[in-house]
Design a protein around this motif. Structure first.
Motif, PDB file in Angstrom:
ATOM      1  N   TRP A   1       0.879  -1.231  -0.090  1.00 47.29           N
ATOM      2  CA  TRP A   1      -0.040  -0.007   0.026  1.00 47.29           C
ATOM      3  C   TRP A   1       0.917   1.268   0.115  1.00 47.29           C
ATOM      4  N   CYS A   2       2.033   1.205  -0.781  1.00 49.48           N
ATOM      5  CA  CYS A   2       2.874   2.214  -0.723  1.00 49.48           C
ATOM      6  C   CYS A   2       3.273   3.054   0.633  1.00 49.48           C
ATOM      7  N   MET A   3       3.422   2.354   1.713  1.00 51.87           N
ATOM      8  CA  MET A   3       3.639   2.377   3.010  1.00 51.87           C
ATOM      9  C   MET A   3       5.006   2.302   3.485  1.00 51.87           C
ATOM     10  N   ALA A   4       5.865   2.010   2.525  1.00 48.85           N
ATOM     11  CA  ALA A   4       7.331   1.437   3.037  1.00 48.85           C
ATOM     12  C   ALA A   4       7.881   2.515   3.336  1.00 48.85           C
ATOM     13  N   TRP A   5       7.761   3.861   2.876  1.00 47.77           N
ATOM     14  CA  TRP A   5       8.612   5.094   3.160  1.00 47.77           C
ATOM     15  C   TRP A   5       7.784   6.178   3.947  1.00 47.77           C
ATOM     16  N   ARG A   6       6.547   5.540   4.521  1.00 51.68           N
ATOM     17  CA  ARG A   6       5.677   6.584   5.317  1.00 51.68           C
ATOM     18  C   ARG A   6       5.980   6.113   6.504  1.00 51.68           C
ATOM     19  N   PRO A   7       5.737   6.910   7.636  1.00 50.39           N
ATOM     20  CA  PRO A   7       5.724   6.515   9.190  1.00 50.39           C
ATOM     21  C   PRO A   7       4.537   5.689   9.340  1.00 50.39           C
ATOM     22  N   LEU A   8       4.993   4.456  10.306  1.00 53.57           N
ATOM     23  CA  LEU A   8       4.004   3.901  10.755  1.00 53.57           C
ATOM     24  C   LEU A   8       4.247   3.529  12.284  1.00 53.57           C
ATOM     25  N   PRO A   9       3.085   3.266  13.156  1.00 55.62           N
ATOM     26  CA  PRO A   9       3.382   2.939  14.487  1.00 55.62           C
ATOM     27  C   PRO A   9       3.940   1.481  14.357  1.00 55.62           C
TER      28      PRO A   9
ATOM     29  N   GLU B   1      -3.423  -3.584   7.938  1.00 59.29           N
ATOM     30  CA  GLU B   1      -3.191  -2.022   8.682  1.00 59.29           C
ATOM     31  C   GLU B   1      -2.367  -1.339   7.680  1.00 59.29           C
ATOM     32  N   LEU B   2      -1.667  -1.644   6.612  1.00 57.39           N
ATOM     33  CA  LEU B   2      -1.047  -0.712   5.751  1.00 57.39           C
ATOM     34  C   LEU B   2      -2.111  -0.105   4.979  1.00 57.39           C
ATOM     35  N   LYS B   3      -3.036  -0.713   4.613  1.00 57.27           N
ATOM     36  CA  LYS B   3      -4.179  -0.178   3.681  1.00 57.27           C
ATOM     37  C   LYS B   3      -4.704   0.983   4.691  1.00 57.27           C
TER      38      LYS B   3
ATOM     39  N   GLY C   1      -2.007   3.077 -13.666  1.00 58.18           N
ATOM     40  CA  GLY C   1      -0.581   3.397 -12.982  1.00 58.18           C
ATOM     41  C   GLY C   1      -0.734   4.364 -11.545  1.00 58.18           C
ATOM     42  N   TRP C   2       0.393   4.369 -10.995  1.00 61.99           N
ATOM     43  CA  TRP C   2       0.390   5.122  -9.702  1.00 61.99           C
ATOM     44  C   TRP C   2       1.821   5.623  -9.500  1.00 61.99           C
ATOM     45  N   CYS C   3       1.938   6.967  -8.916  1.00 67.05           N
ATOM     46  CA  CYS C   3       3.380   7.274  -8.624  1.00 67.05           C
ATOM     47  C   CYS C   3       2.944   7.995  -7.142  1.00 67.05           C
ATOM     48  N   SER C   4       3.800   7.874  -6.302  1.00 68.16           N
ATOM     49  CA  SER C   4       3.795   8.244  -4.977  1.00 68.16           C
ATOM     50  C   SER C   4       4.769   9.493  -5.323  1.00 68.16           C
ATOM     51  N   VAL C   5       3.958  10.844  -4.812  1.00 69.04           N
ATOM     52  CA  VAL C   5       4.506  11.998  -4.783  1.00 69.04           C
ATOM     53  C   VAL C   5       3.923  12.923  -4.018  1.00 69.04           C
ATOM     54  N   ALA C   6       4.701  13.415  -2.777  1.00 69.77           N
ATOM     55  CA  ALA C   6       4.000  14.180  -1.838  1.00 69.77           C
ATOM     56  C   ALA C   6       5.055  15.184  -1.268  1.00 69.77           C
TER      57      ALA C   6
ATOM     58  N   THR D   1      12.491  23.356   3.225  1.00 72.54           N
ATOM     59  CA  THR D   1      11.279  23.390   2.956  1.00 72.54           C
ATOM     60  C   THR D   1      11.028  23.373   1.549  1.00 72.54           C
ATOM     61  N   GLY D   2       9.640  23.219   1.109  1.00 70.83           N
ATOM     62  CA  GLY D   2       9.344  23.291  -0.226  1.00 70.83           C
ATOM     63  C   GLY D   2       9.778  21.930  -0.968  1.00 70.83           C
ATOM     64  N   ILE D   3      10.129  20.912  -0.308  1.00 69.93           N
ATOM     65  CA  ILE D   3      10.492  19.804  -1.251  1.00 69.93           C
ATOM     66  C   ILE D   3       9.644  18.790  -1.224  1.00 69.93           C
ATOM     67  N   TRP D   4       9.223  18.183  -2.336  1.00 64.30           N
ATOM     68  CA  TRP D   4       8.610  17.104  -2.500  1.00 64.30           C
ATOM     69  C   TRP D   4       9.103  15.871  -2.807  1.00 64.30           C
ATOM     70  N   SER D   5       8.882  14.459  -2.773  1.00 66.03           N
ATOM     71  CA  SER D   5       9.777  13.527  -2.992  1.00 66.03           C
ATOM     72  C   SER D   5       8.771  12.667  -3.733  1.00 66.03           C
ATOM     73  N   ILE D   6       9.509  11.978  -4.876  1.00 65.91           N
ATOM     74  CA  ILE D   6       8.949  10.900  -5.498  1.00 65.91           C
ATOM     75  C   ILE D   6       9.544   9.676  -5.128  1.00 65.91           C
ATOM     76  N   VAL D   7       8.775   8.761  -4.759  1.00 69.13           N
ATOM     77  CA  VAL D   7       9.243   7.488  -4.008  1.00 69.13           C
ATOM     78  C   VAL D   7       9.016   6.107  -4.787  1.00 69.13           C
ATOM     79  N   CYS D   8       7.939   6.244  -5.440  1.00 70.52           N
ATOM     80  CA  CYS D   8       7.431   5.115  -6.134  1.00 70.52           C
ATOM     81  C   CYS D   8       6.743   4.882  -7.231  1.00 70.52           C
ATOM     82  N   PHE D   9       6.756   3.847  -8.100  1.00 79.34           N
ATOM     83  CA  PHE D   9       5.968   3.718  -9.343  1.00 79.34           C
ATOM     84  C   PHE D   9       5.190   2.547  -9.435  1.00 79.34           C
ATOM     85  N   TYR D  10       4.046   2.476  -9.758  1.00 84.03           N
ATOM     86  CA  TYR D  10       3.474   1.034  -9.902  1.00 84.03           C
ATOM     87  C   TYR D  10       2.651   1.135 -11.380  1.00 84.03           C
ATOM     88  N   VAL D  11       3.222   0.130 -12.235  1.00 85.63           N
ATOM     89  CA  VAL D  11       2.929   0.182 -13.500  1.00 85.63           C
ATOM     90  C   VAL D  11       2.752  -1.610 -13.542  1.00 85.63           C
ATOM     91  N   PRO D  12       1.269  -1.689 -14.104  1.00 86.16           N
ATOM     92  CA  PRO D  12       1.122  -3.304 -14.264  1.00 86.16           C
ATOM     93  C   PRO D  12       1.803  -3.901 -15.380  1.00 86.16           C
TER      94      PRO D  12
END
Length: 194
Positions: free
Chosen positions: A45-53, A63-65, A90-95, A112-123
């Motif tokens: 669910w593209c949570m690999a680079w996002r904070p998790l408890p 739980e990831l979903k 398709g999907w791209c994680s950009v935030a 400040t003002g930095i956005w990150s591109i961390v993931c792509f999903y292409v079937p």
């Protein structure tokens, strides 16, 4: 994609018909449909680079979903979807970078003002069609339109045995990103400013 009766490979999609939309409460169902489709990345669910408890290795797929959907429900930017002929493809994680956990050792959280591109999903059926590059272009446009001053990415070389979901260095080079360091032994830290 359909195959011809002769067993030839599928036709290349007309990428000129692609539409891109941010994942929001309104587009949440499209996002879920893409991730839950056969072959989709419902395991992360593209949570690999996002904070998790708690400890990452103990977090179950459901739980990831839930964690990702909570971000969407809160209005937190998480990424963009590609749509072709009415189907999400398709999907791209950009935030904003601060919505992710630390992405590189040299990261300065005071910037400040930095956005990150961390993931792509292409079937699998669309890999090699140019969809990842189209997603990258759309992610760049999206981030700058939302106020990014700098876009940071963490791609690998094409021969890399891991982290391929983060994109390939060459496609970022071709769009003017420049390397500022490494994150581990495989991931290049690259930036684009406007």
């Amino acid at each position: 994609m359909t195959r011809s009766s002769s067993g030839s490979p599928p036709e290349k999609p007309d990428l000129g018909k692609l539409r891109f939309t941010a994942v929001t409460r309104k587009t949440r169902a499209d996002f879920e449909g893409l991730f839950e489709a056969p072959g989709g990345p419902k395991y992360c669910w593209c949570m690999a680079w996002r904070p998790l408890p708690g400890r990452r290795e103990q977090v179950q797929h459901a739980e990831l979903k839930r964690a990702m959907m909570a971000l969407v429900e809160a209005g937190t930017p998480v990424g963009i979807l590609a749509e072709l002929d009415g189907k999400t493809v398709g999907w791209c994680s950009v935030a904003p970078r601060q919505t992710y956990r630390k992405l590189s050792p040299q990261q300065d959280d005071g910037e400040t003002g930095i956005w990150s591109i961390v993931c792509f999903y292409v079937p699998r059926a669309l890999r090699g069609s140019g969809l990842a590059v189209a997603l990258l272009d759309a992610a760049i446009d999206h981030a700058f339109a939302k106020g990014a001053r700098t876009i940071e990415a963490y791609p690998v070389d094409e021969a890399s045995p891991s982290y391929r979901f983060m994109g390939f260095r060459d496609m970022f080079d071709a769009r003017g990103f420049h390397e500022i360091g490494m994150a581990g032994s495989r991931r290049h830290v690259m930036r684009l400013e406007r």
